[in-house]
Design a protein around this motif. Structure first.
Motif, PDB file in Angstrom:
ATOM      1  N   GLU A  51      38.074  47.293  35.615  1.00  0.00           N
ATOM      2  CA  GLU A  51      39.035  47.584  36.677  1.00  0.00           C
ATOM      3  C   GLU A  51      40.256  46.695  36.498  1.00  0.00           C
ATOM      4  O   GLU A  51      40.134  45.476  36.394  1.00  0.00           O
ATOM      5  CB  GLU A  51      38.405  47.317  38.051  1.00  0.00           C
ATOM      6  CG  GLU A  51      39.278  47.734  39.222  1.00  0.00           C
ATOM      7  CD  GLU A  51      38.588  47.503  40.551  1.00  0.00           C
ATOM      8  OE1 GLU A  51      38.553  48.426  41.376  1.00  0.00           O
ATOM      9  OE2 GLU A  51      38.063  46.402  40.761  1.00  0.00           O
ATOM     10  N   GLY A  52      41.432  47.326  36.429  1.00  0.00           N
ATOM     11  CA  GLY A  52      42.649  46.546  36.285  1.00  0.00           C
ATOM     12  C   GLY A  52      43.043  46.246  34.856  1.00  0.00           C
ATOM     13  O   GLY A  52      43.905  45.410  34.609  1.00  0.00           O
ATOM     14  N   TYR A  53      42.397  46.939  33.900  1.00  0.00           N
ATOM     15  CA  TYR A  53      42.716  46.749  32.482  1.00  0.00           C
ATOM     16  C   TYR A  53      42.593  45.280  32.075  1.00  0.00           C
ATOM     17  O   TYR A  53      41.798  44.539  32.645  1.00  0.00           O
ATOM     18  CB  TYR A  53      44.120  47.289  32.173  1.00  0.00           C
ATOM     19  CG  TYR A  53      44.262  48.772  32.423  1.00  0.00           C
ATOM     20  CD1 TYR A  53      43.862  49.704  31.465  1.00  0.00           C
ATOM     21  CD2 TYR A  53      44.798  49.249  33.620  1.00  0.00           C
ATOM     22  CE1 TYR A  53      43.999  51.067  31.694  1.00  0.00           C
ATOM     23  CE2 TYR A  53      44.934  50.615  33.849  1.00  0.00           C
ATOM     24  CZ  TYR A  53      44.530  51.516  32.881  1.00  0.00           C
ATOM     25  OH  TYR A  53      44.653  52.855  33.100  1.00  0.00           O
ATOM     26  N   TRP A 112      48.593  35.633  39.768  1.00  0.00           N
ATOM     27  CA  TRP A 112      47.178  35.983  39.638  1.00  0.00           C
ATOM     28  C   TRP A 112      46.495  36.107  40.987  1.00  0.00           C
ATOM     29  O   TRP A 112      45.531  36.873  41.132  1.00  0.00           O
ATOM     30  CB  TRP A 112      46.473  34.946  38.768  1.00  0.00           C
ATOM     31  CG  TRP A 112      47.011  34.930  37.378  1.00  0.00           C
ATOM     32  CD1 TRP A 112      47.805  33.979  36.814  1.00  0.00           C
ATOM     33  CD2 TRP A 112      46.843  35.942  36.379  1.00  0.00           C
ATOM     34  NE1 TRP A 112      48.137  34.335  35.529  1.00  0.00           N
ATOM     35  CE2 TRP A 112      47.552  35.518  35.238  1.00  0.00           C
ATOM     36  CE3 TRP A 112      46.145  37.147  36.339  1.00  0.00           C
ATOM     37  CZ2 TRP A 112      47.602  36.278  34.061  1.00  0.00           C
ATOM     38  CZ3 TRP A 112      46.188  37.904  35.172  1.00  0.00           C
ATOM     39  CH2 TRP A 112      46.903  37.474  34.054  1.00  0.00           C
ATOM     40  N   GLN A 113      46.991  35.409  41.991  1.00  0.00           N
ATOM     41  CA  GLN A 113      46.405  35.518  43.328  1.00  0.00           C
ATOM     42  C   GLN A 113      46.738  36.854  43.990  1.00  0.00           C
ATOM     43  O   GLN A 113      45.983  37.340  44.838  1.00  0.00           O
ATOM     44  CB  GLN A 113      46.904  34.359  44.208  1.00  0.00           C
ATOM     45  CG  GLN A 113      46.346  32.996  43.804  1.00  0.00           C
ATOM     46  CD  GLN A 113      47.058  31.847  44.489  1.00  0.00           C
ATOM     47  OE1 GLN A 113      48.007  32.047  45.242  1.00  0.00           O
ATOM     48  NE2 GLN A 113      46.616  30.626  44.202  1.00  0.00           N
ATOM     49  N   SER A 114      47.871  37.440  43.604  1.00  0.00           N
ATOM     50  CA  SER A 114      48.327  38.664  44.263  1.00  0.00           C
ATOM     51  C   SER A 114      48.190  39.913  43.393  1.00  0.00           C
ATOM     52  O   SER A 114      48.739  40.954  43.722  1.00  0.00           O
ATOM     53  CB  SER A 114      49.803  38.506  44.668  1.00  0.00           C
ATOM     54  OG  SER A 114      50.621  38.295  43.523  1.00  0.00           O
ATOM     55  N   LEU A 115      47.459  39.792  42.296  1.00  0.00           N
ATOM     56  CA  LEU A 115      47.335  40.910  41.364  1.00  0.00           C
ATOM     57  C   LEU A 115      46.676  42.114  42.027  1.00  0.00           C
ATOM     58  O   LEU A 115      45.664  41.989  42.712  1.00  0.00           O
ATOM     59  CB  LEU A 115      46.517  40.475  40.150  1.00  0.00           C
ATOM     60  CG  LEU A 115      46.539  41.414  38.948  1.00  0.00           C
ATOM     61  CD1 LEU A 115      47.925  41.454  38.321  1.00  0.00           C
ATOM     62  CD2 LEU A 115      45.507  40.964  37.913  1.00  0.00           C
ATOM     63  N   GLN A 116      47.261  43.296  41.803  1.00  0.00           N
ATOM     64  CA  GLN A 116      46.730  44.537  42.367  1.00  0.00           C
ATOM     65  C   GLN A 116      46.083  45.373  41.269  1.00  0.00           C
ATOM     66  O   GLN A 116      46.217  45.098  40.086  1.00  0.00           O
ATOM     67  CB  GLN A 116      47.866  45.354  42.996  1.00  0.00           C
ATOM     68  CG  GLN A 116      48.639  44.641  44.079  1.00  0.00           C
ATOM     69  CD  GLN A 116      49.778  45.493  44.596  1.00  0.00           C
ATOM     70  OE1 GLN A 116      49.673  46.711  44.693  1.00  0.00           O
ATOM     71  NE2 GLN A 116      50.893  44.864  44.924  1.00  0.00           N
ATOM     72  N   VAL A 117      45.389  46.430  41.680  1.00  0.00           N
ATOM     73  CA  VAL A 117      44.882  47.428  40.747  1.00  0.00           C
ATOM     74  C   VAL A 117      45.881  48.573  40.730  1.00  0.00           C
ATOM     75  O   VAL A 117      46.155  49.192  41.757  1.00  0.00           O
ATOM     76  CB  VAL A 117      43.488  47.953  41.169  1.00  0.00           C
ATOM     77  CG1 VAL A 117      43.042  49.073  40.252  1.00  0.00           C
ATOM     78  CG2 VAL A 117      42.467  46.813  41.153  1.00  0.00           C
ATOM     79  N   TRP A 118      46.447  48.860  39.555  1.00  0.00           N
ATOM     80  CA  TRP A 118      47.495  49.861  39.437  1.00  0.00           C
ATOM     81  C   TRP A 118      46.919  51.190  38.975  1.00  0.00           C
ATOM     82  O   TRP A 118      45.990  51.224  38.163  1.00  0.00           O
ATOM     83  CB  TRP A 118      48.585  49.375  38.479  1.00  0.00           C
ATOM     84  CG  TRP A 118      49.252  48.145  38.992  1.00  0.00           C
ATOM     85  CD1 TRP A 118      48.918  46.854  38.724  1.00  0.00           C
ATOM     86  CD2 TRP A 118      50.324  48.087  39.947  1.00  0.00           C
ATOM     87  NE1 TRP A 118      49.722  45.993  39.410  1.00  0.00           N
ATOM     88  CE2 TRP A 118      50.601  46.724  40.173  1.00  0.00           C
ATOM     89  CE3 TRP A 118      51.090  49.049  40.607  1.00  0.00           C
ATOM     90  CZ2 TRP A 118      51.593  46.298  41.042  1.00  0.00           C
ATOM     91  CZ3 TRP A 118      52.081  48.628  41.458  1.00  0.00           C
ATOM     92  CH2 TRP A 118      52.334  47.279  41.675  1.00  0.00           C
ATOM     93  N   PRO A 119      47.457  52.311  39.467  1.00  0.00           N
ATOM     94  CA  PRO A 119      46.874  53.632  39.175  1.00  0.00           C
ATOM     95  C   PRO A 119      47.003  54.059  37.717  1.00  0.00           C
ATOM     96  O   PRO A 119      46.164  54.795  37.215  1.00  0.00           O
ATOM     97  CB  PRO A 119      47.652  54.583  40.094  1.00  0.00           C
ATOM     98  CG  PRO A 119      48.935  53.858  40.405  1.00  0.00           C
ATOM     99  CD  PRO A 119      48.575  52.403  40.423  1.00  0.00           C
ATOM    100  N   ASP A 175      52.294  51.820  35.097  1.00  0.00           N
ATOM    101  CA  ASP A 175      52.585  51.023  36.293  1.00  0.00           C
ATOM    102  C   ASP A 175      52.186  49.565  36.070  1.00  0.00           C
ATOM    103  O   ASP A 175      52.891  48.646  36.487  1.00  0.00           O
ATOM    104  CB  ASP A 175      51.834  51.581  37.503  1.00  0.00           C
ATOM    105  CG  ASP A 175      52.376  52.933  37.942  1.00  0.00           C
ATOM    106  OD1 ASP A 175      53.579  53.179  37.770  1.00  0.00           O
ATOM    107  OD2 ASP A 175      51.585  53.746  38.445  1.00  0.00           O
ATOM    108  N   LEU A 176      51.032  49.374  35.424  1.00  0.00           N
ATOM    109  CA  LEU A 176      50.563  48.015  35.171  1.00  0.00           C
ATOM    110  C   LEU A 176      51.514  47.278  34.231  1.00  0.00           C
ATOM    111  O   LEU A 176      51.819  46.104  34.445  1.00  0.00           O
ATOM    112  CB  LEU A 176      49.157  48.052  34.589  1.00  0.00           C
ATOM    113  CG  LEU A 176      48.557  46.684  34.257  1.00  0.00           C
ATOM    114  CD1 LEU A 176      47.117  46.603  34.751  1.00  0.00           C
ATOM    115  CD2 LEU A 176      48.589  46.419  32.756  1.00  0.00           C
ATOM    116  N   VAL A 177      51.983  47.955  33.183  1.00  0.00           N
ATOM    117  CA  VAL A 177      52.910  47.321  32.239  1.00  0.00           C
ATOM    118  C   VAL A 177      54.172  46.866  32.959  1.00  0.00           C
ATOM    119  O   VAL A 177      54.644  45.732  32.773  1.00  0.00           O
ATOM    120  CB  VAL A 177      53.255  48.293  31.091  1.00  0.00           C
ATOM    121  CG1 VAL A 177      54.432  47.752  30.276  1.00  0.00           C
ATOM    122  CG2 VAL A 177      52.048  48.491  30.185  1.00  0.00           C
TER     123      VAL A 177
END
Length: 219
Positions: free
Chosen positions: A27-29, A113-120, A124-126
């Motif tokens: 999850e989250g690459y 790193w504390q606020s990292l989300q899971v991107w669809p 989007d993650l890049v």
């Protein structure tokens, strides 16, 4: 990967080399995995002068790693990457990143790193992570440096893979270059070039490519 827990042979080999092995859903690459590792060892990270984050998008070592670490030692930047890219905005490509003390202790690094989300999607993650982290670190006054290629527009690990290995002793080959080759590079001689530095790696790459093709074709 959760499948690792079923592979007792690989687990035993990893235990001989690893301080910890974390088995989790993908999850989250890569950023999601790095976040998990950084949180797991959060209490002792301050003892380190630098950490390296890398992922499974690279095959290697094609050439001995000594040259790479000599370059790292000679570089004075706070954050070091192998290559950079101007796609979306300037950033270090995240397949291999070195963070020195100034970066590790910065509030920007910790908040990221504390606020990292899971991107669809990976795109989007890049944009949010690979590009976003570099931009935040630069805005905080930290120095960033690419060791092998500078001011790229696109994936230099695809476009310049051959010259990187032959002329700069670059120790890695991008998995997606041989698996997908989205930019249609000439790769017919990859096996000869890789085998010249690491015969076992060339054999393993060939096996992985064949396995990927079979799974893609439903065999």
């Amino acid at each position: 990967t959760p499948e690792l827990i079923e592979n007792k042979v690989i687990l035993q080999r990893l235990k001989r080399r690893c301080k910890a092995i974390i088995i989790r859903q993908n999850e989250g690459y890569d950023f999601g995995s790095w976040m998990t590792g950084l949180r797991f060892y959060e209490s002792i990270l301050k003892k380190y002068q630098q950490i390296i984050l890398t992922n499974d998008s690279l095959w290697g070592p094609v050439r001995p790693l000594k040259s790479l670490f000599e370059r790292i030692e000679a570089c004075e930047a706070d954050v070091i990457g192998l290559t950079d890219d101007w796609m979306y905005d300037y950033h270090l490509q995240s397949s291999f990143l070195v963070f020195r003390e100034n970066a590790l202790n910065s509030k920007v690094f910790q908040r990221f790193w504390q606020s990292l989300q899971v991107w669809p999607t990976k795109r989007d993650l890049v944009k949010a992570c690979e590009v976003g982290l570099s931009l935040r670190l630069l805005q905080d006054g930290l120095s960033l440096k690419s060791l092998y290629l500078q001011n790229n527009n696109g994936n230099g690990l695809h476009f310049y893979w051959k010259s990187l290995i032959e002329e700069q002793d670059f120790p890695f080959l991008k998995v997606s270059l041989l698996r997908d080759n989205p930019t249609l590079q000439a790769t017919d001689d990859w096996h000869k070039i890789v085998a010249a530095g690491n015969k076992n790696l060339a054999k393993n790459i060939q096996m992985q490519i064949q396995k990927y093709k079979e799974s893609k074709d439903g065999l």
